[in-house]
Design an enzyme around this catalytic site. Structure first.
Site, PDB file in Angstrom:
ATOM      1  CG  HIS A  19      -3.524  -3.283   3.409  1.00  0.00           C
ATOM      2  ND1 HIS A  19      -2.564  -2.848   4.296  1.00  0.00           N
ATOM      3  CD2 HIS A  19      -4.008  -2.172   2.807  1.00  0.00           C
ATOM      4  CE1 HIS A  19      -2.491  -1.523   4.254  1.00  0.00           C
ATOM      5  NE2 HIS A  19      -3.361  -1.092   3.351  1.00  0.00           N
ATOM      6  CB  CYS A  77      -0.984  -0.037   1.160  1.00  0.00           C
ATOM      7  SG  CYS A  77      -2.353   1.145   0.969  1.00  0.00           S
ATOM      8  CD  GLU A  98      -1.270  -5.784   5.762  1.00  0.00           C
ATOM      9  OE1 GLU A  98      -1.933  -4.776   6.071  1.00  0.00           O
ATOM     10  OE2 GLU A  98      -0.870  -6.008   4.590  1.00  0.00           O
TER      11      GLU A  98
END
Length: 241
Positions: A215, A114, A217
């Site tokens: 994202h 990002c 994660e």
């Protein structure tokens, strides 16, 4: 040593609460280190430091993650702030740009997430769109405050990103800025349905360098982190014990 050491940049906040404490703290969503660890790496958190320390820091790492976070200061790419652009985090901008420069110079694997992708683009002379049109629904790039949206991402065939994630996939996303003009030597390697650049990488083959606008994660797909750790292992000559 048998496990690659992966550094992850962090926030540095003036006030963070936990337990009975409210103190300045370096913080990072746990998804980042969980992804590194579950992908076979050792996670090392890198709070903002003196830019002069970046070269030595990166030299001790096998790979680098530039994490998501606040907007990049527009002056970094020669722009004036848009009304919707967030306040500058100059210490973090300086530190992460220095980390990126050191990693590229040393040929260390890099994954930008990002903000990390946007900063990689800026580091190489690119610019950013400071505010995307507000879209509600499946094609939106952000959910309500503090909540991820989801949308489809389409990889570009023949790219590094397509080697790691070859199929169109729905990803967690939270951003209102995006890549505009690409930095020197970079190309777009994935797009959203509205044409927003969703991944960037060097045009020339070389060390693992990849930026993604979403994202990973915050989801369950660990392939990007697995690819980073594998590249770090290969670069450093680390063997699996």
């Amino acid at each position: 040593m048998s496990t690659p050491l992966i550094g992850i940049s962090t926030y540095l906040e003036a006030s963070v609460q936990w337990g009975v404490w409210d103190l300045p703290a370096a913080v990072l969503p746990a998804g980042y280190h969980h992804m590194v660890q579950s992908s076979g790496g050792l996670a090392c958190l890198l709070p903002p430091d003196r830019t002069a320390a970046a070269t030595e820091t990166v030299a001790r790492l096998d790979g680098l993650v530039i994490a998501g976070g606040p907007d990049v200061e527009p002056s970094r790419y020669g722009a004036t702030p848009h009304p919707r652009t967030g306040p500058p985090y100059q210490n973090r901008d300086r530190w992460e740009l220095a980390l990126i420069a050191a990693a590229l110079t040393q040929g260390k694997p890099v994954l930008g997430v990002c903000r990390g992708m946007q900063l990689l683009n800026v580091a190489l002379g690119g610019t950013l769109i400071q505010h995307l049109p507000d879209v509600v629904g499946h094609d939106g790039h952000s959910g309500p405050a503090g909540m991820f949206a989801q949308h489809l991402v389409k990889p570009v065939a023949g790219t590094l990103l397509a080697e790691v994630v070859p199929e169109e996939t729905v990803v967690p996303t939270y951003h209102h800025q995006a890549v505009d003009h690409l930095g020197a030597g970079l190309m777009a390697s994935a797009f959203a349905s509205d044409g927003t650049v969703e991944a960037i990488e060097p045009q020339a083959q070389g060390p693992f360098v990849l930026g993604v606008q979403w994202h990973p994660e915050a989801g369950r797909d660990s392939r990007l982190f697995q690819a980073l750790v594998q590249a770090a292992r290969k670069h450093s000559g680390v063997t699996v014990s």
